[in-house]
Each structure stands twice: as C-alpha cells, then as structure tokens.
Enzyme design. Structure first.
Site, PDB file in Angstrom:
ATOM      1  N   SER A   1       0.857  -1.176   0.000  1.00 26.13           N
ATOM      2  CA  SER A   1       0.000   0.000   0.000  1.00 26.13           C
ATOM      3  C   SER A   1       0.891   1.223   0.000  1.00 26.13           C
ATOM      4  CB  SER A   1      -0.865  -0.002   1.267  1.00 26.13           C
ATOM      5  OG  SER A   1      -1.523   1.238   1.457  1.00 26.13           O
TER       6      SER A   1
ATOM      7  N   TYR B   1      -2.484  -1.280  10.399  1.00 27.57           N
ATOM      8  CA  TYR B   1      -2.407  -1.386   8.946  1.00 27.57           C
ATOM      9  C   TYR B   1      -1.070  -0.855   8.437  1.00 27.57           C
ATOM     10  CZ  TYR B   1      -4.025  -1.113   4.079  1.00 27.57           C
ATOM     11  OH  TYR B   1      -4.174  -1.270   2.722  1.00 27.57           O
TER      12      TYR B   1
END
Length: 257
Positions: free
Chosen positions: A139, A152
């Site tokens: 990401s 995350y």
C-alpha cells in the site's frame, strides 16, 4: 505476454483488488486459484465464470489467512505455485490508545503473517519448477503513514520489508519478489462508502471523490484494479526478470509528496 502453463495463487481474491489481479493473470493465460475465508456457492460460481471468460483453469479454495496453518495448507492443496500474490488484507481505524489488542493481532496476522506463511510454503515449489514470482500487495501506507491506522501501516511496512528479504534470499535464482503499493483504488468497498460520505460532508459524488477520498492522491483519480493487475502481469514478464526487492507505487503521485 503469455503465462500459459503457470499457476497463480491470489489470496483474498473473491472481490476488489485481488479479483482484478486474478482476472488479468487469467487473461494472460495463467491457471488461477481464488481464495477467501468463505466457502459459498457464489465463490465457486465466480471461479467458474472466470474460467469460462478466459478459457483457463480457475479454482476457488477456502482458507483463513489469519491462520498460519491454513495459509500453508492452501499452497499445499493447490500443489503448484509459480505466481504467488499475497493480497489478503483487513483494516481498522482507531487511535493507538483505543486500538483493540485483538484487532491489532488480527490485522497483522492477515496483512503480514499470512504472506510469510504462504511464501515459506511456495518457495520450494518455485525452486522445483525453476521459476517463480512473489508479488505482495502492500500500500502507499507501506511507504508512508496516516493517523489512526497503526496496525495497517505497521503491517504494510512489514510487508515491504519481508519482500526485500525474500528478494535477497532468492537473488541468485530465477525467482523475484516485489511489492505493489496502491493508493486509493475504486473497489466495491470504496463505492459503498461514497453515499454516506456525501451525506456527512454535504457534497455531491464528484466533490467527495476529489476533496475527501482522493485528497492525498495528487492525480485526483482512483487507480483501477485492472491497472494493478496489469502491473502484476508485467512483474511476471521476462522484462521484469531483474526487478526484485523493490516497490512499485500505483498511487497517482501520493508518495511523491
């Protein structure tokens, strides 16, 4: 390029980014294994529809990516694994002092530890075949951070680090390991968030997309699942044979800021 004769396993692939990548790998001729933690008729129907669309073998296999044993069993059940796409992921947003410990463990298990387990099981098969590609879907948050996303961000940074280690351990072999780092991608999950966000900010759809959802993405455009799939196919090509241990950002300039 043709991926005919190759078998690709894509974790977390019954929707969104994983499904988009699976479609592009199948379009290139790879046999594909779809995966998620459910075992519904529609999961298997999805595989059948993809097989009919692209004319390749497509299977759906249930495995919970929060469970290391199931991660490894997925690879063993398939048998062959030329291309491994570690895509499974979950998210939770909360300040660190309010972040549930159990949720932290779950996010790291699915987003990071699953890739360790699947890769450990897949590498011997790639070595036996004399070729392999490990593609980790990280990401923009694997390269930068945002508040309230501690688990995350930590997991995605860890996934980038794991990618580098796998690349170094396989550098003298015909195996590569790379991470794709998407920014915001238009998926069904994001689509579902748009109406509520429109109400919250009293904005129309276009304003919400440009001023809220894509505020950190300089292009002010979503990446698409087909673009991510195309990037994955490129990483499987001979042109990418010396690309290993790196990240490829598909983020509209987010990490250039």
């Amino acid at each position: 390029m043709s991926l005919s004769g190759k078998t690709a396993i894509v974790t977390g692939s019954n929707s969104g980014i994983g499904l988009g990548i699976a479609h592009e790998l199948a379009r290139a001729g790879a046999a594909v294994v779809l995966n998620s933690y459910t075992d519904r008729e529609e999961d298997h129907a999805l595989a059948a529809a993809m097989a009919a669309e692209h004319g390749v073998d497509v299977r759906y296999i249930k495995a919970d990516m929060a469970d290391g044993k199931e991660c490894r069993a997925l690879i063993e059940t398939v048998g062959a694994c030329d291309i491994l796409v570690n895509n499974a992921g979950i998210q939770h947003v909360a300040p660190i002092d309010d972040f549930p410990a159990g949720t932290w463990d779950a996010v790291l298990a699915v987003n990071l530890s699953s890739a360790f387990h699947t890769t450990a099981a897949a590498l011997p098969k790639m070595r036996a075949a004399g070729w392999g590609r490990v593609i980790n879907i990280a990401s923009a948050h694997g390269l930068t951070a945002s508040p309230y996303k501690s688990a995350y961000v930590a997991a995605k940074h860890g996934l980038v680090g794991l990618t580098k280690v796998v690349a170094l351990e396989t550098a003298r072999e015909p195996i590569t390991a790379n991470a794709i780092c998407p920014g915001y991608v238009l998926t069904p999950l994001v689509e579902q968030q748009i109406p509520d966000t429109m109400k919250e900010y009293a904005m129309d759809r276009d304003e919400v997309i440009e001023k809220v959802l894509l505020e950190r993405q300089p292009s002010r455009q979503f990446a698409t699942v087909a673009q991510l799939g195309g990037t994955a196919v490129f990483l499987c090509s001979e042109a990418a044979a010396q690309i290993t241990g790196t990240t490829i950002s598909v983020d509209g300039g987010w990490t250039a800021l």
